[in-house]
Design a protein around this motif. Structure first.
Motif, PDB file in Angstrom:
ATOM      1  N   GLU A 123      12.110  56.043 -12.467  1.00  0.00           N
ATOM      2  CA  GLU A 123      13.099  55.790 -11.304  1.00  0.00           C
ATOM      3  C   GLU A 123      12.685  55.138 -10.195  1.00  0.00           C
ATOM      4  N   GLY A 124      10.816  55.149  -9.541  1.00  0.00           N
ATOM      5  CA  GLY A 124      10.933  54.008  -8.863  1.00  0.00           C
ATOM      6  C   GLY A 124      10.653  52.581  -9.380  1.00  0.00           C
ATOM      7  N   LEU A 125      10.733  52.303 -10.502  1.00  0.00           N
ATOM      8  CA  LEU A 125      10.783  51.305 -10.873  1.00  0.00           C
ATOM      9  C   LEU A 125      12.078  50.790 -10.775  1.00  0.00           C
ATOM     10  N   LEU A 126      13.443  51.730 -11.050  1.00  0.00           N
ATOM     11  CA  LEU A 126      14.637  50.941 -10.437  1.00  0.00           C
ATOM     12  C   LEU A 126      14.876  50.351  -8.950  1.00  0.00           C
ATOM     13  N   PHE A 127      13.396  51.425  -8.829  1.00  0.00           N
ATOM     14  CA  PHE A 127      14.062  51.319  -7.216  1.00  0.00           C
ATOM     15  C   PHE A 127      14.152  49.496  -6.630  1.00  0.00           C
ATOM     16  N   GLY A 128      12.161  49.337  -7.883  1.00  0.00           N
ATOM     17  CA  GLY A 128      11.782  47.724  -7.509  1.00  0.00           C
ATOM     18  C   GLY A 128      12.490  46.694  -8.142  1.00  0.00           C
ATOM     19  N   ALA A 129      13.390  47.382  -9.150  1.00  0.00           N
ATOM     20  CA  ALA A 129      14.491  45.944  -9.616  1.00  0.00           C
ATOM     21  C   ALA A 129      15.181  45.690  -8.435  1.00  0.00           C
ATOM     22  N   ILE A 130      15.864  47.332  -7.835  1.00  0.00           N
ATOM     23  CA  ILE A 130      17.277  46.775  -6.885  1.00  0.00           C
ATOM     24  C   ILE A 130      16.621  45.878  -6.419  1.00  0.00           C
ATOM     25  N   THR A 162      20.143  31.826  -8.550  1.00  0.00           N
ATOM     26  CA  THR A 162      19.528  31.843  -9.946  1.00  0.00           C
ATOM     27  C   THR A 162      18.632  33.368 -10.391  1.00  0.00           C
ATOM     28  N   ASN A 163      18.455  33.771  -9.177  1.00  0.00           N
ATOM     29  CA  ASN A 163      17.365  35.571  -9.436  1.00  0.00           C
ATOM     30  C   ASN A 163      18.402  36.660  -9.557  1.00  0.00           C
ATOM     31  N   ASP A 164      19.518  36.265  -9.216  1.00  0.00           N
ATOM     32  CA  ASP A 164      20.709  37.553  -9.770  1.00  0.00           C
ATOM     33  C   ASP A 164      20.358  38.126 -11.482  1.00  0.00           C
ATOM     34  N   PRO A 165      20.663  37.405 -12.321  1.00  0.00           N
ATOM     35  CA  PRO A 165      20.213  38.054 -13.775  1.00  0.00           C
ATOM     36  C   PRO A 165      19.125  38.510 -13.514  1.00  0.00           C
ATOM     37  N   MET A 166      18.138  38.220 -13.573  1.00  0.00           N
ATOM     38  CA  MET A 166      17.015  38.688 -13.675  1.00  0.00           C
ATOM     39  C   MET A 166      16.893  40.168 -13.286  1.00  0.00           C
ATOM     40  N   ALA A 167      17.751  40.539 -11.696  1.00  0.00           N
ATOM     41  CA  ALA A 167      17.526  41.673 -10.833  1.00  0.00           C
ATOM     42  C   ALA A 167      18.430  42.796 -11.886  1.00  0.00           C
ATOM     43  N   VAL A 168      19.517  41.965 -11.945  1.00  0.00           N
ATOM     44  CA  VAL A 168      21.006  42.721 -12.674  1.00  0.00           C
ATOM     45  C   VAL A 168      20.669  43.234 -14.083  1.00  0.00           C
ATOM     46  N   PHE A 169      19.627  42.306 -15.008  1.00  0.00           N
ATOM     47  CA  PHE A 169      19.211  43.003 -16.268  1.00  0.00           C
ATOM     48  C   PHE A 169      18.607  43.864 -15.944  1.00  0.00           C
ATOM     49  N   TRP A 341       7.530  34.706   3.393  1.00  0.00           N
ATOM     50  CA  TRP A 341       8.465  35.000   4.595  1.00  0.00           C
ATOM     51  C   TRP A 341       9.721  34.946   4.821  1.00  0.00           C
ATOM     52  N   ALA A 342      10.367  34.029   4.061  1.00  0.00           N
ATOM     53  CA  ALA A 342      11.792  33.991   3.958  1.00  0.00           C
ATOM     54  C   ALA A 342      11.848  34.403   2.584  1.00  0.00           C
ATOM     55  N   GLY A 343      11.720  35.477   2.127  1.00  0.00           N
ATOM     56  CA  GLY A 343      12.469  35.699   0.280  1.00  0.00           C
ATOM     57  C   GLY A 343      13.557  36.845   1.494  1.00  0.00           C
ATOM     58  N   LEU A 344      14.581  36.474   1.986  1.00  0.00           N
ATOM     59  CA  LEU A 344      15.556  37.913   2.012  1.00  0.00           C
ATOM     60  C   LEU A 344      15.636  38.184   1.514  1.00  0.00           C
ATOM     61  N   ARG A 345      16.077  39.792   1.713  1.00  0.00           N
ATOM     62  CA  ARG A 345      16.620  40.864   0.648  1.00  0.00           C
ATOM     63  C   ARG A 345      18.202  41.055   1.837  1.00  0.00           C
ATOM     64  N   GLY A 346      19.540  41.093   1.134  1.00  0.00           N
ATOM     65  CA  GLY A 346      20.788  40.946   1.265  1.00  0.00           C
ATOM     66  C   GLY A 346      21.428  42.064  -0.114  1.00  0.00           C
ATOM     67  N   ALA A 347      22.826  41.648   0.085  1.00  0.00           N
ATOM     68  CA  ALA A 347      24.208  42.486  -0.447  1.00  0.00           C
ATOM     69  C   ALA A 347      23.456  42.919  -1.795  1.00  0.00           C
ATOM     70  N   VAL A 348      22.907  41.851  -2.481  1.00  0.00           N
ATOM     71  CA  VAL A 348      22.955  41.803  -3.822  1.00  0.00           C
ATOM     72  C   VAL A 348      21.569  43.257  -4.482  1.00  0.00           C
ATOM     73  N   PRO A 349      20.947  43.789  -3.293  1.00  0.00           N
ATOM     74  CA  PRO A 349      20.707  44.734  -3.616  1.00  0.00           C
ATOM     75  C   PRO A 349      21.219  45.679  -3.154  1.00  0.00           C
ATOM     76  N   ILE A 350      21.998  45.853  -2.448  1.00  0.00           N
ATOM     77  CA  ILE A 350      23.069  47.273  -1.671  1.00  0.00           C
ATOM     78  C   ILE A 350      24.003  46.935  -2.439  1.00  0.00           C
ATOM     79  N   VAL A 351      24.782  46.308  -2.898  1.00  0.00           N
ATOM     80  CA  VAL A 351      25.558  46.607  -4.507  1.00  0.00           C
ATOM     81  C   VAL A 351      24.877  46.998  -5.691  1.00  0.00           C
ATOM     82  N   LEU A 352      23.989  47.015  -6.021  1.00  0.00           N
ATOM     83  CA  LEU A 352      23.126  47.156  -7.554  1.00  0.00           C
ATOM     84  C   LEU A 352      22.182  48.228  -7.070  1.00  0.00           C
ATOM     85  N   ALA A 353      22.748  48.678  -5.901  1.00  0.00           N
ATOM     86  CA  ALA A 353      22.250  50.124  -5.608  1.00  0.00           C
ATOM     87  C   ALA A 353      23.398  51.316  -5.722  1.00  0.00           C
TER      88      ALA A 353
END
Length: 496
Positions: A123-130, A162-169, A341-353
């Protein structure tokens, strides 16, 4: 169900008010120094059940559908405006960050979540992937009109695209491992490469098909061409996803191909998609704001865990991922620091969550709330300081000069003519010359010159200056000849 207690008139009124609110906060976000997406989310939280109580919304499945649709539009618009010549130079580092970087980030944050949240390791790794991937919507919005050096901006945009495929996978694979305990993760690795390969191939194919179709189909109205391009974006995503590829990657690649091709009605297509992407952002983040309940989000446990995991993500996981992913890739220490510093998180993690919630997994609501908190922290802390970080690290680029004017010509397609917009720069060979001294094609007419946001009426003695926007009406068959003349460089530039 959203708005189930309202009639049609009330539904339309509230929808209009939400869009008005989104537009107003977008207008003042830069003045306040707060990323607009945070303000969109706050609007959703304000009108939700824990705020003013105007709307009750807890349908994760609907939020997921709206989120995916909006991300397709945002990725498409971002790809259209990305120059291939710039992306090509950073393709290697961007792909490394989008794959290896996401994996490293996910593992570090996942193990941290396992120890901090007292949950199962998987479950922790799932959080990390998201939360492992940067977000295209956040990155595109943060960099738009900011004076960041082209190399840094291109790296961040290409990575987020281009990093969405890795996160979704990773997310879907870990969910499958939780639901089906006898699954073997090594068996899923070929699936990832299949998704990436199909996304790349179909993205190029649909991009070329869209470009050809836009240039050769004769539609009755010029207003149909932008809609035609959006239809291609949606088809690209859905077809690619249906056959097992990465739809997000395919959309971004297709947009790159389209945006770097010669297009009929180019200006109209770009302007429409920019406006549509803004609408998608407003809609998506307000809906995601509605989905969260502040009473559950701002609790002592969620806030404490959220702050700790945000700090680990921002100050440890992301920098480690950047420095490892860009080894021997000609990035300076300052550039790596800025990318970290500029590695922003946004909609993709929330949608994946929302995926664990839809699957009904244990602790899914807790995971969603902490992901939401991490995204808010990332966008507030990092998003509002990107310009300052670039200035501090001496990575400020030239000021972006984005034209806010247009010249439209009716029925250009039927007349086989196009209106070309070209901005001169210090290397342009035409700068300093009078119009009568430039060997324009016989069928090319200078319709207007925009200089310092003022219209200059062109005539033979008019001198072309650096930064001028030239609007030239030319028959389609002479367009390439005109382009060669405009893109000629000064003799000094040629010799350098």
């Amino acid at each position: 169900m959203l708005f189930e207690s309202f009639g049609t008139d009330s539904f339309l009124l509230i929808t209009a008010l939400l869009f008005f609110s989104g537009i107003l906060v977008a207008r003042f976000s830069s003045r306040w120094g707060i990323p607009s997406l945070v303000l969109f989310i706050l609007v959703g939280m304000l009108v939700g059940s824990d705020g003013l109580g105007l709307i009750y919304f807890d349908d994760a499945r609907t939020a997921q559908i709206i989120g995916v649709f909006s991300l397709v539009i945002i990725l498409f618009e971002g790809g259209l405006h990305t120059k291939w010549s710039t992306v090509r130079s950073v393709a290697g580092p961007s792909l490394s960050l989008a794959t290896l970087g996401v994996l490293i980030t996910s593992c570090i944050v996942g193990f941290a979540a396992y120890f901090i949240m007292d949950i199962k390791l998987i479950e922790g790794l799932l959080f990390g992937a998201i939360v492992g991937s940067t977000d295209a919507a956040a990155v595109f919005a943060a960099l738009k009109e900011r004076n960041i050096k082209a190399k840094m901006g291109a790296t961040l945009e290409a990575e987020s695209g281009t990093n969405d495929p890795m996160a979704v996978f990773l997310t879907l694979s870990l969910i499958e491992l939780i639901v089906m305990e006898d699954s073997i993760i090594l068996m899923m690795i070929p699936t990832f490469f299949l998704q990436m390969g199909l996304g790349l191939i179909l993205g190029i194919a649909f991009g070329k098909l869209a470009s050809y179709s836009i240039n050769h189909i004769k539609l009755d109205s010029s207003a149909l061409y932008p809609i035609f391009s959006v239809a291609f974006a949606l088809i690209t995503y859905s077809v690619t996803s249906f056959i097992g590829g990465s739809g997000f990657l395919a959309v971004y690649v297709a947009a790159l191909v389209i945006g770097n091709s010669e297009l009929t009605y180019r200006y109209s297509i770009f302007q429409f998609n920019e406006g549509f992407a803004w609408m998608a952002q407003i809609l998506m983040f307000i809906i995601l704001g509605l989905l969260v309940f502040p009473g559950q989000l701002f609790t002592k446990e969620i806030m404490l865990n959220g702050f700790l995991l945000s700090a680990i993500l921002i100050f440890l996981a992301r920098p480690v991922a950047v420095f490892i992913s860009t080894i021997k890739m000609k990035y300076s220490l300052k550039e790596k620091t800025f990318l970290s510093w500029a590695g922003l998180r946004g909609a993709v993690p929330i949608v994946l969550a929302t995926f664990p919630i839809v699957e009904g997994l244990d602790n899914s609501q807790t995971l969603f709330n902490i992901v939401f908190f991490v995204v808010l922290t990332s966008t507030l802390v990092q998003g509002s300081t990107i310009s300052y970080a670039a200035k501090l690290l001496d990575l400020v680029g030239p000021k972006k000069d984005i034209p806010h004017h247009s010249i439209e010509l009716i029925s250009m397609g039927k007349a086989s003519a196009e209106m070309i917009q070209y901005q001169t720069n210090r290397e342009s060979a035409v700068v300093g010359k009078k119009l009568r001294d430039v060997s324009f094609p016989n069928r090319a007419n200078i319709s207007a010159i925009i200089r310092n946001n003022q219209v200059v009426t062109p005539y033979g003695e008019t001198e072309i200056k650096e930064g001028d926007f030239l609007y030239i009406l030319v028959e389609a068959k002479y367009k390439e000849q005109l382009k060669k003349i405009l893109e000629q460089k000064t003799s000094h530039e040629k010799g350098s």
